[in-house]
Design a protein around this motif. Structure first.
Motif, PDB file in Angstrom:
ATOM      1  N   ASP A   4       0.820  -1.211   0.000  1.00 11.55           N
ATOM      2  CA  ASP A   4       0.000   0.000   0.000  1.00 11.55           C
ATOM      3  C   ASP A   4       0.855   1.264   0.000  1.00 11.55           C
ATOM      4  OD1 ASP A   4      -2.654  -1.195   0.142  1.00 11.55           O
ATOM      5  OD2 ASP A   4      -2.028  -1.889   2.124  1.00 11.55           O
ATOM      6  N   LEU A   5       1.995   1.205   0.652  1.00 13.64           N
ATOM      7  CA  LEU A   5       2.886   2.352   0.755  1.00 13.64           C
ATOM      8  C   LEU A   5       4.321   1.866   0.708  1.00 13.64           C
ATOM      9  CD1 LEU A   5       3.120   5.437   1.375  1.00 13.64           C
ATOM     10  CD2 LEU A   5       3.292   4.790   3.776  1.00 13.64           C
ATOM     11  N   VAL A   6       5.157   2.569  -0.045  1.00 16.34           N
ATOM     12  CA  VAL A   6       6.567   2.212  -0.184  1.00 16.34           C
ATOM     13  C   VAL A   6       7.415   3.445   0.082  1.00 16.34           C
ATOM     14  CG1 VAL A   6       8.362   1.513  -1.820  1.00 16.34           C
ATOM     15  CG2 VAL A   6       6.136   0.419  -1.891  1.00 16.34           C
ATOM     16  N   ALA A   7       8.521   3.246   0.788  1.00 18.61           N
ATOM     17  CA  ALA A   7       9.514   4.303   0.975  1.00 18.61           C
ATOM     18  C   ALA A   7      10.867   3.743   0.564  1.00 18.61           C
ATOM     19  CB  ALA A   7       9.551   4.773   2.418  1.00 18.61           C
ATOM     20  N   GLU A   8      11.532   4.457  -0.300  1.00 17.28           N
ATOM     21  CA  GLU A   8      12.874   4.082  -0.733  1.00 17.28           C
ATOM     22  C   GLU A   8      13.838   5.172  -0.275  1.00 17.28           C
ATOM     23  OE1 GLU A   8      14.222   1.515  -2.413  1.00 17.28           O
ATOM     24  OE2 GLU A   8      12.388   0.416  -2.848  1.00 17.28           O
ATOM     25  N   VAL A   9      14.975   4.773   0.239  1.00 17.53           N
ATOM     26  CA  VAL A   9      16.013   5.718   0.625  1.00 17.53           C
ATOM     27  C   VAL A   9      16.900   5.921  -0.590  1.00 17.53           C
ATOM     28  CG1 VAL A   9      17.959   6.141   2.161  1.00 17.53           C
ATOM     29  CG2 VAL A   9      15.910   4.965   3.015  1.00 17.53           C
ATOM     30  N   ARG A  10      17.009   7.155  -1.010  1.00 20.57           N
ATOM     31  CA  ARG A  10      17.819   7.455  -2.190  1.00 20.57           C
ATOM     32  C   ARG A  10      19.282   7.605  -1.785  1.00 20.57           C
ATOM     33  NH1 ARG A  10      17.290  12.297  -6.612  1.00 20.57           N
ATOM     34  NH2 ARG A  10      18.977  11.514  -7.892  1.00 20.57           N
ATOM     35  N   SER A  11      20.106   6.794  -2.396  1.00 18.08           N
ATOM     36  CA  SER A  11      21.545   6.861  -2.165  1.00 18.08           C
ATOM     37  C   SER A  11      22.163   7.853  -3.138  1.00 18.08           C
ATOM     38  CB  SER A  11      22.171   5.483  -2.377  1.00 18.08           C
ATOM     39  OG  SER A  11      21.594   4.549  -1.498  1.00 18.08           O
ATOM     40  N   PRO A  12      23.317   8.400  -2.797  1.00 20.89           N
ATOM     41  CA  PRO A  12      23.972   9.370  -3.690  1.00 20.89           C
ATOM     42  C   PRO A  12      24.265   8.802  -5.083  1.00 20.89           C
ATOM     43  CG  PRO A  12      25.030   9.378  -1.541  1.00 20.89           C
ATOM     44  CD  PRO A  12      24.048   8.238  -1.544  1.00 20.89           C
ATOM     45  N   TRP A  13      24.448   7.494  -5.186  1.00 18.17           N
ATOM     46  CA  TRP A  13      24.781   6.883  -6.480  1.00 18.17           C
ATOM     47  C   TRP A  13      23.545   6.439  -7.269  1.00 18.17           C
ATOM     48  CZ3 TRP A  13      26.320   5.070  -1.704  1.00 18.17           C
ATOM     49  CH2 TRP A  13      25.594   4.012  -1.201  1.00 18.17           C
ATOM     50  N   ASP A  14      22.347   6.569  -6.696  1.00 20.02           N
ATOM     51  CA  ASP A  14      21.128   6.208  -7.427  1.00 20.02           C
ATOM     52  C   ASP A  14      20.883   7.179  -8.582  1.00 20.02           C
ATOM     53  OD1 ASP A  14      20.505   4.024  -5.891  1.00 20.02           O
ATOM     54  OD2 ASP A  14      19.159   5.118  -4.558  1.00 20.02           O
ATOM     55  N   ARG A  15      20.554   6.638  -9.715  1.00 17.29           N
ATOM     56  CA  ARG A  15      20.245   7.439 -10.899  1.00 17.29           C
ATOM     57  C   ARG A  15      18.741   7.686 -10.984  1.00 17.29           C
ATOM     58  NH1 ARG A  15      24.994   9.251 -12.962  1.00 17.29           N
ATOM     59  NH2 ARG A  15      26.511   7.596 -13.063  1.00 17.29           N
ATOM     60  N   GLU A  16      18.348   8.827 -11.534  1.00 20.01           N
ATOM     61  CA  GLU A  16      16.932   9.166 -11.697  1.00 20.01           C
ATOM     62  C   GLU A  16      16.187   8.091 -12.480  1.00 20.01           C
ATOM     63  OE1 GLU A  16      14.934  11.629 -10.585  1.00 20.01           O
ATOM     64  OE2 GLU A  16      16.578  12.395  -9.362  1.00 20.01           O
ATOM     65  N   LYS A  17      16.829   7.559 -13.514  1.00 18.30           N
ATOM     66  CA  LYS A  17      16.195   6.536 -14.355  1.00 18.30           C
ATOM     67  C   LYS A  17      15.859   5.293 -13.536  1.00 18.30           C
ATOM     68  CE  LYS A  17      16.848   4.054 -18.678  1.00 18.30           C
ATOM     69  NZ  LYS A  17      17.728   3.826 -19.826  1.00 18.30           N
ATOM     70  N   LYS A  18      16.753   4.884 -12.669  1.00 15.07           N
ATOM     71  CA  LYS A  18      16.538   3.697 -11.839  1.00 15.07           C
ATOM     72  C   LYS A  18      15.403   3.932 -10.841  1.00 15.07           C
ATOM     73  CE  LYS A  18      17.901  -0.382 -10.438  1.00 15.07           C
ATOM     74  NZ  LYS A  18      17.807  -1.570 -11.271  1.00 15.07           N
ATOM     75  N   ILE A  19      15.353   5.116 -10.266  1.00 13.08           N
ATOM     76  CA  ILE A  19      14.286   5.442  -9.318  1.00 13.08           C
ATOM     77  C   ILE A  19      12.932   5.484 -10.025  1.00 13.08           C
ATOM     78  CG2 ILE A  19      13.390   7.248  -7.794  1.00 13.08           C
ATOM     79  CD1 ILE A  19      16.386   7.918  -7.215  1.00 13.08           C
ATOM     80  N   ALA A  20      12.893   6.097 -11.198  1.00 13.40           N
ATOM     81  CA  ALA A  20      11.655   6.162 -11.974  1.00 13.40           C
ATOM     82  C   ALA A  20      11.171   4.757 -12.349  1.00 13.40           C
ATOM     83  CB  ALA A  20      11.851   7.016 -13.228  1.00 13.40           C
ATOM     84  N   GLU A  21      12.111   3.860 -12.638  1.00 14.86           N
ATOM     85  CA  GLU A  21      11.764   2.468 -12.970  1.00 14.86           C
ATOM     86  C   GLU A  21      11.120   1.771 -11.763  1.00 14.86           C
ATOM     87  OE1 GLU A  21      14.915  -0.663 -13.295  1.00 14.86           O
ATOM     88  OE2 GLU A  21      14.237  -0.649 -15.386  1.00 14.86           O
ATOM     89  N   LYS A  22      11.694   1.961 -10.575  1.00 14.53           N
ATOM     90  CA  LYS A  22      11.115   1.375  -9.370  1.00 14.53           C
ATOM     91  C   LYS A  22       9.693   1.889  -9.136  1.00 14.53           C
ATOM     92  CE  LYS A  22      15.278   0.492  -6.652  1.00 14.53           C
ATOM     93  NZ  LYS A  22      15.960   0.798  -5.389  1.00 14.53           N
ATOM     94  N   ILE A  23       9.494   3.175  -9.330  1.00  8.53           N
ATOM     95  CA  ILE A  23       8.165   3.769  -9.146  1.00  8.53           C
ATOM     96  C   ILE A  23       7.168   3.131 -10.103  1.00  8.53           C
ATOM     97  CG2 ILE A  23       6.813   5.889  -9.440  1.00  8.53           C
ATOM     98  CD1 ILE A  23       9.334   7.377  -8.392  1.00  8.53           C
ATOM     99  N   ARG A  24       7.552   2.958 -11.374  1.00  6.40           N
ATOM    100  CA  ARG A  24       6.662   2.319 -12.345  1.00  6.40           C
ATOM    101  C   ARG A  24       6.321   0.887 -11.946  1.00  6.40           C
ATOM    102  NH1 ARG A  24       9.974   4.815 -15.846  1.00  6.40           N
ATOM    103  NH2 ARG A  24      11.072   2.923 -16.417  1.00  6.40           N
ATOM    104  N   HIS A  25       7.300   0.165 -11.435  1.00  5.27           N
ATOM    105  CA  HIS A  25       7.069  -1.218 -11.033  1.00  5.27           C
ATOM    106  C   HIS A  25       6.059  -1.311  -9.895  1.00  5.27           C
ATOM    107  CE1 HIS A  25      11.188  -2.550 -12.769  1.00  5.27           C
ATOM    108  NE2 HIS A  25      10.267  -2.450 -13.693  1.00  5.27           N
ATOM    109  N   TYR A  26       6.209  -0.456  -8.905  1.00  2.00           N
ATOM    110  CA  TYR A  26       5.270  -0.474  -7.779  1.00  2.00           C
ATOM    111  C   TYR A  26       3.912   0.011  -8.213  1.00  2.00           C
ATOM    112  CZ  TYR A  26       8.719  -1.758  -4.293  1.00  2.00           C
ATOM    113  OH  TYR A  26       9.651  -2.428  -3.562  1.00  2.00           O
TER     114      TYR A  26
END
Length: 72
Positions: free
Chosen positions: A50-72
């Motif tokens: 129902d709810l997800v929280a991801e901790v963004r690391s300094p090495w995380d790329r915007e594309k990878k984060i956007a992909e995770k959001i789409r998956h959820y």
């Protein structure tokens, strides 16, 4: 105190798609008891939380984060 659901950490797995399988483990996830019937499911849950929280690391790329959001 209200017993609304379950909060899981990075060890909580969610099977989001089959064939090919897509499993995600969020840093923090919440699932309401209404969705799981008050029981803890063994193995990967076969739905998105129902709810997800991801901790963004300094090495995380915007594309990878956007992909995770789409998956959820």
């Amino acid at each position: 105190p209200r017993r609304l659901g379950v909060i899981g950490g990075a060890e909580s797995a969610f099977l989001l798609r089959r064939a090919p399988d897509l499993v995600r483990c969020a840093d923090v996830a919440f699932v309401s008891y209404a969705r799981i019937g008050g029981a803890i499911l063994p193995g990967a849950a076969r739905f998105a939380p129902d709810l997800v929280a991801e901790v963004r690391s300094p090495w995380d790329r915007e594309k990878k984060i956007a992909e995770k959001i789409r998956h959820y």
